[in-house]
Design an enzyme around this catalytic site. Structure first.
Site, mmCIF file in Angstrom:
data_model
loop_
_atom_site.group_PDB
_atom_site.id
_atom_site.type_symbol
_atom_site.label_atom_id
_atom_site.label_comp_id
_atom_site.label_asym_id
_atom_site.label_seq_id
_atom_site.Cartn_x
_atom_site.Cartn_y
_atom_site.Cartn_z
ATOM 1 N N CYS A 21 -9.577 11.110 9.060
ATOM 2 C CA CYS A 21 -8.343 10.550 8.503
ATOM 3 C C CYS A 21 -7.123 11.332 9.009
ATOM 4 O O CYS A 21 -7.098 12.568 8.916
ATOM 5 C CB CYS A 21 -8.426 10.614 6.974
ATOM 6 S SG CYS A 21 -6.864 10.272 6.153
ATOM 7 N N CYS B 180 0.873 -1.183 0.000
ATOM 8 C CA CYS B 180 0.000 0.000 0.000
ATOM 9 C C CYS B 180 0.903 1.224 0.000
ATOM 10 O O CYS B 180 1.696 1.403 0.925
ATOM 11 C CB CYS B 180 -0.882 -0.037 1.250
ATOM 12 S SG CYS B 180 -1.828 1.471 1.513
ATOM 13 N N CYS C 94 -4.495 4.984 7.702
ATOM 14 C CA CYS C 94 -3.836 5.931 6.810
ATOM 15 C C CYS C 94 -3.272 7.137 7.562
ATOM 16 O O CYS C 94 -3.998 7.844 8.243
ATOM 17 C CB CYS C 94 -4.896 6.366 5.804
ATOM 18 S SG CYS C 94 -4.419 7.687 4.750
ATOM 19 N N CYS D 114 -10.745 14.800 4.843
ATOM 20 C CA CYS D 114 -11.705 13.886 5.482
ATOM 21 C C CYS D 114 -11.476 13.941 6.994
ATOM 22 O O CYS D 114 -10.341 13.802 7.459
ATOM 23 C CB CYS D 114 -11.528 12.460 4.955
ATOM 24 S SG CYS D 114 -11.698 12.386 3.162
HETATM 25 N N1 SAH Z 1 -7.257 9.285 -0.676
HETATM 26 C C1 SAH Z 1 -7.690 7.996 -1.075
HETATM 27 C C2 SAH Z 1 -6.731 6.884 -0.718
HETATM 28 C C3 SAH Z 1 -6.079 6.965 0.638
HETATM 29 S S1 SAH Z 1 -7.140 6.783 2.028
HETATM 30 C C4 SAH Z 1 -9.061 7.705 -0.529
HETATM 31 O O1 SAH Z 1 -9.549 8.453 0.312
HETATM 32 O O2 SAH Z 1 -9.663 6.740 -0.995
HETATM 33 C C5 SAH Z 1 -7.467 5.029 1.976
HETATM 34 C C6 SAH Z 1 -8.734 4.596 2.704
HETATM 35 O O3 SAH Z 1 -8.552 4.682 4.113
HETATM 36 C C7 SAH Z 1 -9.951 5.435 2.359
HETATM 37 O O4 SAH Z 1 -11.050 4.598 2.075
HETATM 38 C C8 SAH Z 1 -10.174 6.193 3.639
HETATM 39 O O5 SAH Z 1 -11.491 6.631 3.774
HETATM 40 C C9 SAH Z 1 -9.742 5.196 4.691
HETATM 41 N N2 SAH Z 1 -9.432 5.763 5.991
HETATM 42 C C10 SAH Z 1 -8.739 6.885 6.265
HETATM 43 N N3 SAH Z 1 -8.664 7.073 7.592
HETATM 44 C C11 SAH Z 1 -9.323 6.050 8.171
HETATM 45 C C12 SAH Z 1 -9.615 5.716 9.538
HETATM 46 N N4 SAH Z 1 -9.182 6.465 10.516
HETATM 47 N N5 SAH Z 1 -10.318 4.588 9.765
HETATM 48 C C13 SAH Z 1 -10.753 3.820 8.744
HETATM 49 N N6 SAH Z 1 -10.518 4.080 7.446
HETATM 50 C C14 SAH Z 1 -9.823 5.206 7.165
HETATM 51 FE FE1 SF4 Z 2 -9.576 11.667 2.638
HETATM 52 FE FE2 SF4 Z 2 -7.419 10.746 3.916
HETATM 53 FE FE3 SF4 Z 2 -8.059 9.775 1.472
HETATM 54 FE FE4 SF4 Z 2 -7.143 12.272 1.764
HETATM 55 S S1 SF4 Z 2 -6.024 10.396 2.238
HETATM 56 S S2 SF4 Z 2 -8.876 11.645 0.527
HETATM 57 S S3 SF4 Z 2 -8.038 12.916 3.692
HETATM 58 S S4 SF4 Z 2 -9.243 9.571 3.376
#
Ligand code: SAH
Ligand code: SF4
Length: 362
Positions: free
Chosen positions: A133, A119, A350, A130
């Site tokens: 995140c 990954c 992430c 978000c």
């Molecule tokens: N930016 C892209 C890819 C990176 S994030 C995206 O948002 O899809 C990868 C995944 O991890 C995304 O589905 C995101 O919503 C999830 N994610 C991020 N933080 C998280 C958390 N604290 N708990 C669970 N999933 C999370």
């Molecule tokens: Fe959203 Fe985190 Fe994915 Fe960025 S990396 S788009 S903040 S989930």
């Protein structure tokens, strides 16, 4: 006097596709046939040490000695590993890497027997914000270059080979939004899929996006055939924009239409990622709205209980409510899986390892 030597920024060999590397060598008077040996060293053998290579003929040897290295006009990307942590179940290994400008990013190697997945991150930080995140909480720092993305895959290759195993799959699900860094990501994937080097097929690669509609449509038009995962998290504009502020730019109806187009153009089903957050997006009514939204699209929903982060007070949906949510989707004919983010004990959400290390070192 202007020093033209030092005014040009050094470029990375890992940023080059095969064709570009060949142009570079030919431009310097070498025969195109030397490209293969250098490409093999970089991408098949995953090495940055060119000193002892018997397969480098004298012209290539001289070219490398003169042009590649510290203070030269070209370099090879090899980010420094500043943390390397393994989960207690031994199935996840997480690396924190320091880039040339001291930015840190995360790479995770996940292993199930015979099926290893890396990954990778595509940006330092993320602009999408978000709320749950850890990467979103730190804001956007910069885009990664193609070579910085490729180097993460090469690190995974070396790690797995040292254990006698091999890399099978790549997911662009680390820090950053891949479709916000479209050109660099696609160049990286052109390099990674090149059969003369790493050679991962498009069907082994998944791009995870927060739902950047223009990026999805461009990807569909280019018919590259990667798997697409769309992080949805909400089934109405209100519910979604509370968790994913960037979604205000791309209404749900447009996003779902773009997903349909992608599925039609590539023949792929779409994976929808859904982080389950207690009281925010886990009610049976939301599950019904989600099912209605996805009816007519070949889809699979991944339900992932929230990994707690410092900057967000929400909690994960309880197991019973997650099962209920899944049951509602199933009754409406929408397939789904409840997944655990692997290795919570190594902060494998992430952006979480970086957040943790930054806190410790302050
Ligand atoms: N930016 C892209 C890819 C990176 S994030 C995206 O948002 O899809 C990868 C995944 O991890 C995304 O589905 C995101 O919503 C999830 N994610 C991020 N933080 C998280 C958390 N604290 N708990 C669970 N999933 C999370
Ligand atoms: Fe959203 Fe985190 Fe994915 Fe960025 S990396 S788009 S903040 S989930």
């Amino acid at each position: 006097m202007l020093d033209t030597q030092t005014s040009t920024k050094p470029r990375s060999l890992h940023d080059f596709t095969f064709a570009k590397l060949e142009r570079e060598l030919v431009g310097d008077g070498l025969r195109p046939s030397h490209t293969r040996a250098l490409w093999r060293a970089l991408h098949r053998e995953a090495t940055c040490d060119f000193s002892q290579r018997a397969d480098f003929l004298p012209p290539l040897r001289r070219w490398v000695d003169a042009n590649v290295g510290n203070d030269a006009r070209l370099f090879a990307d090899s980010p420094e590993v500043v943390a390397d942590t393994a989960s207690s179940d031994g199935l996840t290994r997480k690396f924190l890497l320091r880039l040339d400008d001291a930015q840190t990013i995360e790479t995770v190697v996940m292993g199930y027997t015979g099926r290893h997945t890396v990954c990778v991150s595509t940006q330092a930080g993320c602009a999408m914000g978000c709320v749950f995140c850890a990467t979103g909480q730190m804001g956007f720092v910069r885009h990664l270059r193609p070579g910085e993305i490729v180097a993460q895959v090469l690190l995974a290759q070396r790690t797995l080979r040292a254990n006698g195993s091999a890399l099978r799959n790549l997911v662009l699900m680390g820090m950053g939004e891949p479709l916000h860094n479209y050109d660099a990501v696609m160049t990286a994937l052109d390099i990674i899929t090149d059969s003369r080097g790493i050679g991962l097929g498009p069907s082994r690669i998944s791009i995870s996006t927060v739902g950047v509609v223009p990026g999805i449509l461009r990807l569909a038009a280019e018919k590259r055939g990667y798997h697409l995962a769309v992080s949805l998290h909400g089934a109405s504009e209100e519910e979604r924009s509370a968790l994913v502020p960037a979604s205000r730019r791309w209404p749900l109806a447009e996003l779902i239409a773009a997903c349909s187009t992608y599925s039609e153009q590539t023949g792929r089903k779409i994976f929808f990622e859904w982080t389950l957050i207690a009281g925010a997006n886990d009610s049976p009514a939301t599950a019904e709205r989600l099912a209605a939204l996805l009816t007519g699209i070949r889809s699979h929903v991944n339900l992932i209980p929230l990994n707690p982060t410092n900057g967000f007070s929400g909690t994960a949906t309880a197991a019973a409510a997650a099962i209920e949510f899944q049951r509602t989707l199933k009754a409406a004919g929408i397939p789904s899986t409840i997944r655990q983010r692997r290795g919570i004990d190594v902060a494998a959400g992430c952006g979480m390892l970086r957040a943790e290390k930054t806190r410790v070192s302050r």
